[in-house]
Scaffold this active site. Structure first.
Site, short mmCIF file in Angstrom:
data_model
loop_
_atom_site.label_atom_id
_atom_site.label_comp_id
_atom_site.label_asym_id
_atom_site.label_seq_id
_atom_site.Cartn_x
_atom_site.Cartn_y
_atom_site.Cartn_z
N SER A 120 21.92 110.72 -9.29
CA SER A 120 22.21 111.64 -8.22
C SER A 120 22.25 110.22 -6.81
O SER A 120 22.48 111.55 -5.68
CB SER A 120 20.30 111.71 -8.29
OG SER A 120 19.13 110.68 -8.21
N CYS A 121 22.47 109.67 -7.06
CA CYS A 121 22.21 108.92 -5.89
C CYS A 121 23.77 109.06 -4.88
O CYS A 121 24.61 108.48 -4.51
CB CYS A 121 22.29 107.11 -5.76
SG CYS A 121 22.40 106.51 -6.54
N GLY A 122 24.67 109.07 -6.40
CA GLY A 122 26.37 108.61 -6.56
C GLY A 122 26.85 107.44 -6.51
O GLY A 122 28.06 107.47 -6.71
#
Length: 272
Positions: A120-122
């Protein structure tokens, strides 16, 4: 000295099923026929009690598949690093439980952590991309096969594909001697699975390439180049075209390719 040919495995009764079709001829005549179709089903692989992967495969030569897949995943280097393999049939597919040697078990935790990391943080996705395209070993040894040998193997391959003769729906991966003699073949609905089965069978039997080559009835994709490089294959031959990443990976590994290999012509890809 070239090792003698290895007899092809008999077809597992679970590898095909009868199916009824309506055959329609060009003149409009129609009638029911029954023919064999290749079985494709989920094969779930568990290592030391941890679920690792689900393959869509033909339930035939499963021990070879597991050994070859484990090698391609860099979980093992030799067949003896797998202590046991136990396939279990279910109404939804096959679960294959595998016991890795103690000194290889830690690799499972490392690989499964990478597979299920939170992206989700990329940034974690970058780590997953690194896992997807990893450095390949440089090819060891040179193939002694020439173009005549490749054409000889192409001509003979059909006689070593009993499952495809029945179904017309499966890929083959062949270990070919330097003179083009077919030494060993494995078949599966998946081209990756067929190559894993071949490499697994070679590891289990202690077979080497001996200056020969691998012949695959598929396109030349990155994953197949990766499997060939890890198996120290000196020459990879495919009947269809390569992808851009396959060519780049083969050049990195200095793995010679022969692609679009047909009875009348083939294309050589220089690894330099």
């Amino acid at each position: 000295m070239t090792a003698p040919p290895v007899c092809p495995a008999s077809i597992d009764r679970r590898a095909t099923l009868p199916a009824t079709f309506v055959r329609v001829a060009a003149d409009g005549a129609a009638g029911a026929i029954t023919r064999a179709i290749a079985v494709e089903q989920p094969v779930a692989i568990e290592y030391n009690g941890i679920g690792y992967a689900v393959l869509m495969a033909t339930p035939h030569n499963l021990h070879d598949l597991v050994v070859g897949f484990s090698h391609a995943e860099r979980l093992i280097e030799q067949a003896v690093q797998i202590e046991w393999i136990e396939p279990h049939d279910t109404d939804r597919g096959v679960i294959v439980r595998v016991g890795l040697a103690a000194d290889r078990a830690a690799l499972i935790n490392d690989r499964t952590r990478a597979r299920f990391s939170d992206s989700s943080c990329g940034l974690c996705g970058l780590e997953n991309l690194d896992q997807a395209i990893r450095p390949l070993p440089t090819a060891r040894g040179a193939a002694r096969a020439d173009d005549v040998s490749i054409f000889a193997a192409l001509t003979a391959l059909g006689d070593h594909q009993p499952l495809n003769r029945l179904t017309g729906a499966v890929h083959a991966a062949a270990l070919c001697a330097a003179d083009g003699t077919i030494r060993l073949v494995r078949e599966d609905v998946g081209r990756h699975n067929a190559f894993d089965k071949l490499i697994g069978a070679m590891l289990r039997a202690g077979l080497d390439w001996e200056g020969g080559f691998a012949l695959l009835t598929s396109r030349c994709s990155y994953e197949l180049v990766e499997k060939a490089a890890l198996a120290r294959c000196p020459l990879l031959v495919t009947i269809s075209a390569p992808t851009s990443l396959a060519v780049a990976a083969a050049q990195q590994a200095r793995l010679p390719l022969a692609v679009l290999a047909r009875p009348d012509a083939l294309l050589r890809v220089d690894p330099t």
